[in-house]
Design an enzyme around this catalytic site. Structure first.
Site, PDB file in Angstrom:
ATOM      1  N   GLU A   1     -17.528 -30.575 -10.205  1.00  0.00           N
ATOM      2  CA  GLU A   1     -18.190 -30.249 -10.560  1.00  0.00           C
ATOM      3  C   GLU A   1     -18.277 -30.510 -12.846  1.00  0.00           C
ATOM      4  O   GLU A   1     -18.982 -30.961 -13.590  1.00  0.00           O
ATOM      5  CB  GLU A   1     -19.354 -29.316 -10.593  1.00  0.00           C
TER       6      GLU A   1
ATOM      7  N   ASN B   1     -16.142 -19.137  -5.500  1.00  0.00           N
ATOM      8  CA  ASN B   1     -17.174 -19.665  -6.646  1.00  0.00           C
ATOM      9  C   ASN B   1     -18.468 -19.447  -6.839  1.00  0.00           C
ATOM     10  O   ASN B   1     -19.525 -20.209  -5.889  1.00  0.00           O
ATOM     11  CB  ASN B   1     -16.617 -21.580  -7.099  1.00  0.00           C
TER      12      ASN B   1
ATOM     13  N   HIS C   1     -12.472 -28.268 -12.045  1.00  0.00           N
ATOM     14  CA  HIS C   1     -13.136 -28.699 -10.534  1.00  0.00           C
ATOM     15  C   HIS C   1     -14.002 -30.128 -11.186  1.00  0.00           C
ATOM     16  O   HIS C   1     -14.376 -30.357 -11.969  1.00  0.00           O
ATOM     17  CB  HIS C   1     -14.726 -27.244 -11.011  1.00  0.00           C
TER      18      HIS C   1
ATOM     19  N   GLY D   1     -20.493 -29.083  -1.586  1.00  0.00           N
ATOM     20  CA  GLY D   1     -21.601 -28.425  -1.599  1.00  0.00           C
ATOM     21  C   GLY D   1     -22.230 -28.585   0.488  1.00  0.00           C
ATOM     22  O   GLY D   1     -22.161 -29.451   1.186  1.00  0.00           O
TER      23      GLY D   1
ATOM     24  N   LYS E   1     -20.439 -20.515  -8.498  1.00  0.00           N
ATOM     25  CA  LYS E   1     -21.032 -21.778  -9.520  1.00  0.00           C
ATOM     26  C   LYS E   1     -22.366 -20.818 -10.511  1.00  0.00           C
ATOM     27  O   LYS E   1     -21.794 -20.071 -11.272  1.00  0.00           O
ATOM     28  CB  LYS E   1     -21.544 -22.521  -9.087  1.00  0.00           C
TER      29      LYS E   1
ATOM     30  N   SER F   1     -17.080 -27.080   1.544  1.00  0.00           N
ATOM     31  CA  SER F   1     -17.721 -26.241   2.487  1.00  0.00           C
ATOM     32  C   SER F   1     -16.811 -25.354   4.089  1.00  0.00           C
ATOM     33  O   SER F   1     -17.307 -25.312   4.929  1.00  0.00           O
ATOM     34  CB  SER F   1     -18.364 -27.518   3.938  1.00  0.00           C
TER      35      SER F   1
ATOM     36  N   GLU G   1      -9.629 -29.598  -3.099  1.00  0.00           N
ATOM     37  CA  GLU G   1     -11.362 -29.827  -3.267  1.00  0.00           C
ATOM     38  C   GLU G   1     -11.306 -30.751  -2.728  1.00  0.00           C
ATOM     39  O   GLU G   1     -11.959 -31.443  -4.215  1.00  0.00           O
ATOM     40  CB  GLU G   1     -11.797 -29.073  -4.242  1.00  0.00           C
TER      41      GLU G   1
HETATM   42  P1  13P Z   1     -19.141 -25.322  -1.226  1.00  0.00           P
HETATM   43  O1  13P Z   1     -18.111 -24.123  -0.276  1.00  0.00           O
HETATM   44  O2  13P Z   1     -19.920 -24.716  -1.253  1.00  0.00           O
HETATM   45  O3  13P Z   1     -19.039 -26.335  -0.734  1.00  0.00           O
HETATM   46  O4  13P Z   1     -18.554 -25.632  -2.648  1.00  0.00           O
HETATM   47  C1  13P Z   1     -17.031 -25.185  -2.912  1.00  0.00           C
HETATM   48  C2  13P Z   1     -16.637 -25.815  -4.134  1.00  0.00           C
HETATM   49  O5  13P Z   1     -16.940 -26.191  -5.261  1.00  0.00           O
HETATM   50  C3  13P Z   1     -16.145 -24.118  -4.257  1.00  0.00           C
HETATM   51  O6  13P Z   1     -15.213 -24.271  -6.114  1.00  0.00           O
END
Ligand code: 13P
Length: 255
Positions: A97, A10, A95, A171, A12, A213, A165
């Site tokens: 976010e 991802n 997600h 993050g 982002k 992570s 997740e």
């Molecule tokens: P990170 O791997 O940067 O923690 O992000 C996880 C995530 O939200 C993937 O969709």
């Protein structure tokens, strides 16, 4: 036959230019050239998808969101059919976010149905904001799954990937990832919810993956001890080196 393990990068809202996106994608393609037993998906920003499709077919493309409406007066939105038409085959839905921007389980449910009817495979993200001693977080995830999958048919469930997740593990501000044991517990719990709803046979191909992570140091434990069917890395997907290491770990442990 069992489904292959799946690694979904991802990206982002990265990288900042098409040129960088093409380079990142090409580098990832190069670094995974000998992979056979693991499915690889990159979920890039909408605006890069069509160009990335031209670079390689070895990696499937996915979007990071989709709108549930089919066509018409929805300013700024992008439909599942449009995504399929430009080459996306997967889409992340729900997600954390996006949920933080106001998306709820009902929206996610509509997005899943719309994605499925356009031929896109949804990657449904679920996960609690925090853990509590009374295990209320289990109930929270159960409600997410039940509401998001409400009305999805038995025939479609194998097309959906479930990404656990936990929000507290996502993050660079996250104190630590989940442990393989924490994932294992959730993995069993999710399978139970799904088998109660859809049947044991119907869910045998559903992949349950971990995100939060993930990196090349902790990936092995999630597969070996957590029985993960793959990963949804964020930051690590922006480094071809780290991403390909995760893919290779997964490949080496694939039957
Ligand atoms: P990170 O791997 O940067 O923690 O992000 C996880 C995530 O939200 C993937 O969709």
């Amino acid at each position: 036959m069992k489904s292959k393990n799946i690694i979904v990068g991802n990206w982002k809202m990265n990288p900042l230019s098409l040129k960088e996106a093409e380079k990142l994608f090409a580098d990832v393609v190069k670094s995974i050239s000998d992979i056979k037993k693991t499915e690889i998906v990159i979920c890039a920003p909408f605006v890069y998808l069509e160009k990335l499709k031209k670079i390689s077919k070895k990696i499937s493309l996915g979007a990071q969101d989709v709108f549930w409406g089919e066509v018409g007066a929805f300013t700024g939105e992008i439909s599942a059919e449009m995504l399929y038409d430009i080459g996306a085959r997967y889409v992340i839905v729900g997600h954390s976010e996006r949920r933080a921007m106001g998306e709820n389980n009902n929206d996610v449910n509509k997005k899943i149905k719309s994605a499925l009817s356009a031929g896109l495979r949804p990657i449904l993200c679920v996960g609690e904001g925090m853990r509590d001693e009374n295990h209320e977080y289990l109930n929270f995830v159960k409600i997410q799954i039940e509401e998001c999958l409400n009305g999805v048919s038995k025939d479609s469930i194998s097309k959906i990937v479930i990404a656990y997740e936990p929000v507290w593990a996502i993050g660079k501000e996250a104190p630590h990832p989940a442990t393989p044991e924490e994932f294992r517990e959730m993995n069993i719990f999710i399978k139970k919810i799904l088998s109660d709803k859809f049947g044991v046979k119907e869910i045998s191909k559903v992949r349950i993956i971990y995100g939060g992570s993930v990196d090349d140091k902790n990936a092995e434990g999630f597969i070996k001890d957590g029985k993960a069917n793959g990963f949804l890395p964020g930051r690590a997907s922006l480094s071809p080196e780290k991403f390909s290491k995760i893919v290779k770990i997964c490949e080496a442990l694939s039957k």
